[in-house]
Enzyme design. Sequence first.
Site, PDB file in Angstrom:
ATOM      1  N   THR A  16       0.974  22.034  20.916  1.00 49.06           N
ATOM      2  CA  THR A  16       1.609  23.140  21.813  1.00 49.06           C
ATOM      3  C   THR A  16       1.194  22.885  23.481  1.00 49.06           C
ATOM      4  O   THR A  16       2.032  23.303  23.979  1.00 49.06           O
ATOM      5  CB  THR A  16       0.906  24.531  21.096  1.00 49.06           C
ATOM      6  OG1 THR A  16       1.159  24.679  20.001  1.00 49.06           O
ATOM      7  CG2 THR A  16       1.578  25.773  21.972  1.00 49.06           C
ATOM      8  N   ASP A  60       3.218  16.307  15.857  1.00 47.57           N
ATOM      9  CA  ASP A  60       2.563  17.668  15.333  1.00 47.57           C
ATOM     10  C   ASP A  60       1.659  17.439  14.709  1.00 47.57           C
ATOM     11  O   ASP A  60       1.356  16.432  13.975  1.00 47.57           O
ATOM     12  CB  ASP A  60       3.863  18.049  14.371  1.00 47.57           C
ATOM     13  CG  ASP A  60       3.560  19.402  13.681  1.00 47.57           C
ATOM     14  OD1 ASP A  60       2.358  19.604  13.564  1.00 47.57           O
ATOM     15  OD2 ASP A  60       4.313  20.147  13.565  1.00 47.57           O
ATOM     16  N   SER A  61       0.550  18.085  14.992  1.00 51.61           N
ATOM     17  CA  SER A  61      -0.864  17.757  14.655  1.00 51.61           C
ATOM     18  C   SER A  61      -1.284  17.806  13.034  1.00 51.61           C
ATOM     19  O   SER A  61      -1.857  17.294  12.586  1.00 51.61           O
ATOM     20  CB  SER A  61      -1.834  18.572  15.513  1.00 51.61           C
ATOM     21  OG  SER A  61      -1.810  19.887  14.896  1.00 51.61           O
ATOM     22  N   SER A  62      -0.301  18.594  12.392  1.00 53.01           N
ATOM     23  CA  SER A  62      -0.220  18.668  10.896  1.00 53.01           C
ATOM     24  C   SER A  62       0.215  17.213  10.404  1.00 53.01           C
ATOM     25  O   SER A  62      -0.115  17.003   9.210  1.00 53.01           O
ATOM     26  CB  SER A  62       0.652  19.687  10.244  1.00 53.01           C
ATOM     27  OG  SER A  62       1.758  19.444  10.785  1.00 53.01           O
ATOM     28  N   ASP A  93      -4.239  22.209  15.191  1.00 57.12           N
ATOM     29  CA  ASP A  93      -4.684  22.281  13.835  1.00 57.12           C
ATOM     30  C   ASP A  93      -5.512  21.216  13.100  1.00 57.12           C
ATOM     31  O   ASP A  93      -6.186  21.530  12.322  1.00 57.12           O
ATOM     32  CB  ASP A  93      -3.162  22.441  12.924  1.00 57.12           C
ATOM     33  CG  ASP A  93      -2.346  23.615  13.146  1.00 57.12           C
ATOM     34  OD1 ASP A  93      -3.150  24.557  13.757  1.00 57.12           O
ATOM     35  OD2 ASP A  93      -1.301  23.608  12.797  1.00 57.12           O
ATOM     36  N   THR A 168     -14.885  23.216  13.655  1.00 50.34           N
ATOM     37  CA  THR A 168     -14.096  23.593  12.658  1.00 50.34           C
ATOM     38  C   THR A 168     -13.161  24.587  13.390  1.00 50.34           C
ATOM     39  O   THR A 168     -13.664  25.658  13.962  1.00 50.34           O
ATOM     40  CB  THR A 168     -14.569  23.965  11.508  1.00 50.34           C
ATOM     41  OG1 THR A 168     -13.726  24.437  10.490  1.00 50.34           O
ATOM     42  CG2 THR A 168     -15.609  25.412  11.598  1.00 50.34           C
TER      43      THR A 168
END
Length: 198
Positions: A16, A60-62, A93, A168
């Site tokens: 983002t 995209d970090s996913s 993420d 985390t």
Amino acid sequence: MTSHKPTILLIYTGGTIGMVKDFKTGALKAFDFNELLSRIPELHLLDCQIETYSFDIPIDSSNMNISNWQKMAKIIEENYSKFDGFVVLHGSDTMSYSASALSFMLENLSKPVIFTGSQLPIGDLRTDAKENLITAIQVASLQNNNKPVIQEVCLYFEYKLYRGNRTTKISAEHFNAFTSPNFPELAESGVHLKVNND
């Protein structure tokens, strides 16, 4: 003896923080990181030289995976002697996973590798991107007798600097998205930047 300005390599992997909203359509698109200084003129106030490196296709970090971690580590390794510190811009993420992975891949660091990102795009009015980015760069350029103060992989988010492999993600809604439940933060940013030297 003149002290040189610390040099920082800013590595944009995706996320983002590197997005701008097209105000007509509301769609997010990645922006050219070479325009970064014009977008965030405050960066000129930092006492360091910044160069940027962008992944050709922002991740995209996913979708973050081992080959991306290897790529990040390789970029840092190849530029290690040229820069005093590294700031990795990353989607929030999986940022904890990447910071953790790199902390084990990059052994015996004597320079900082600071992960950061944001919950809102850089162009948004209420964005957290500017503060996270500016302070991450500031932390990466902290020096004491021309040696980096931070010499490990860290994660900086919302006024706190954490050890990278002790974090985390706890929230997708709040700016303070990360916590480090079993290790104290390494630094806290307020009116002054307080480094926890213990």
